[in-house]
Design an enzyme around this catalytic site. Structure first.
Site, PDB file in Angstrom:
ATOM      1  N   TYR A 120       3.352   1.201  14.094  1.00 23.29           N
ATOM      2  CA  TYR A 120       2.416   2.011  13.309  1.00 23.29           C
ATOM      3  C   TYR A 120       1.059   1.317  13.310  1.00 23.29           C
ATOM      4  O   TYR A 120       0.903   0.238  12.738  1.00 23.29           O
ATOM      5  CB  TYR A 120       2.963   2.155  11.890  1.00 23.29           C
ATOM      6  CG  TYR A 120       2.164   3.016  10.934  1.00 23.29           C
ATOM      7  CD1 TYR A 120       1.035   3.734  11.326  1.00 23.29           C
ATOM      8  CD2 TYR A 120       2.556   3.121   9.612  1.00 23.29           C
ATOM      9  CE1 TYR A 120       0.326   4.514  10.440  1.00 23.29           C
ATOM     10  CE2 TYR A 120       1.863   3.905   8.704  1.00 23.29           C
ATOM     11  CZ  TYR A 120       0.749   4.599   9.113  1.00 23.29           C
ATOM     12  OH  TYR A 120       0.040   5.372   8.224  1.00 23.29           O
ATOM     13  N   LYS A 123       2.753   5.086  16.656  1.00 27.76           N
ATOM     14  CA  LYS A 123       2.111   6.032  15.751  1.00 27.76           C
ATOM     15  C   LYS A 123       0.641   5.642  15.678  1.00 27.76           C
ATOM     16  O   LYS A 123       0.285   4.626  15.083  1.00 27.76           O
ATOM     17  CB  LYS A 123       2.750   6.009  14.364  1.00 27.76           C
ATOM     18  CG  LYS A 123       2.067   6.940  13.358  1.00 27.76           C
ATOM     19  CD  LYS A 123       2.667   6.786  11.966  1.00 27.76           C
ATOM     20  CE  LYS A 123       1.918   7.617  10.937  1.00 27.76           C
ATOM     21  NZ  LYS A 123       2.428   7.390   9.558  1.00 27.76           N
TER      22      LYS A 123
END
Length: 300
Positions: A136, A164
């Protein structure tokens, strides 16, 4: 490591009772609602799930209940957001033990790590379990930016399967593809750049507003993936005022208020997040209610 993650993955809310205790039944009902609308995966204990507002034991409680309740209907990933690498590794191992399908790993919280430290953190968490990892990258919220070249350096770890990307800079999609090819699955992590990101070749969308508008969210994804861009743009223009709520520092309060207005749960958040009041609340409610009153027909 091969995984079949693609499509819309909600960053699900964690529901609380009025006394701020966990409301597991409401949390699970909300997961059902989104799965019934056709989402492709589920992420619990992300930023929208108020990961850092839960105790360690509460995180395990939410994760265990979610995995058991979803029961294989869609892949279940969990956020890993801890203050130290040691605690992140512990949680990764516990998540594997509970049966999670994957990890969405954040940099260590609070401390702003440099490039070497960031890589060491992610590699350590990956080594703590056999689960696939979505890295992320959200430098706006968490102050650590992972550049495309750094992802290339991490490509030798097979457990790193997805990224992400939440820089709000759609150029990163192309930059990552140019540097890393198709080594990683790419997920858009910012709601209000998703259609642009889809044109550039993402594999999935980790969404916040899907918590309140799951059917419309899935419709936008389906239209765009079918190449029906004129129709997708029409939906996107309707949706964008809502999607902008995902980029504010109060995104959790805004999204949970939308969830409440749509009848899917409560707006209650744990302090330091407080309920919206005054002009700010009125402004956000106008955006939400305008969207509810003008929502599109759900046909593909």
């Amino acid at each position: 490591m091969n995984v079949d993650w693609s499509g819309v993955f909600p960053a699900a809310t964690t529901q609380f009772n009025a006394d701020l205790t966990l409301n597991i039944p409401a949390t699970l009902r909300h997961l059902d609602l989104m799965i019934d609308a056709g989402v492709h995966g589920m992420i619990v204990l992300g930023s929208v799930g108020e990961n850092c507002s839960l105790s360690y034991a509460e995180k395990l409680e939410v994760l265990q209940a979610s995995i058991a309740h979803i029961n294989g209907r869609v892949p279940v990933l969990t956020g890993v957001a801890e203050y130290t690498t040691q605690m992140a590794c512990r949680f990764a191992a516990d998540a594997a033990r509970l049966g999670a399908d994957g990890l969405m790993v954040l940099p260590a919280m609070v401390y702003r790590s440099d490039r070497r430290e960031t890589a060491a953190h992610f590699r350590s968490v990956a080594a703590a379990s056999d689960l696939p990892v979505m890295i992320y990258n959200n430098p706006i919220a968490y102050r650590v930016d992972i550049a495309p070249e750094e992802f290339a350096d991490l490509a030798d770890e097979p457990k790193f399967v997805a990224i992400k990307e939440s820089t709000e800079d759609t150029r990163r999609i192309t930059d990552i593809r140019n540097v890393c090819g198709d080594r990683f699955l790419l997920f858009c992590g910012v709601d209000d750049v998703v259609l642009e990101s889809m044109v550039l070749g993402i594999d999935g969308w980790v969404s916040g507003l899907v918590n309140a508008f799951p059917a419309e969210n899935r419709l936008l994804w389906d239209l765009a993936t079918a190449g029906r861009y004129a129709e997708a743009v029409e939906i996107y223009r309707w949706y964008t005022p809502l999607l902008h709520l995902d980029t504010d520092r109060k995104l959790v309060q805004y999204i949970k208020l939308a969830v409440q207005e749509c009848g899917f749960g409560s707006e209650t958040t744990r302090p330091p997040r407080l309920p919206l009041i005054g002009d700010e609340r009125d402004k956000i409610l106008r955006i939400i209610r305008q969207a509810i009153n003008t929502r599109p027909m759900l046909t593909v």
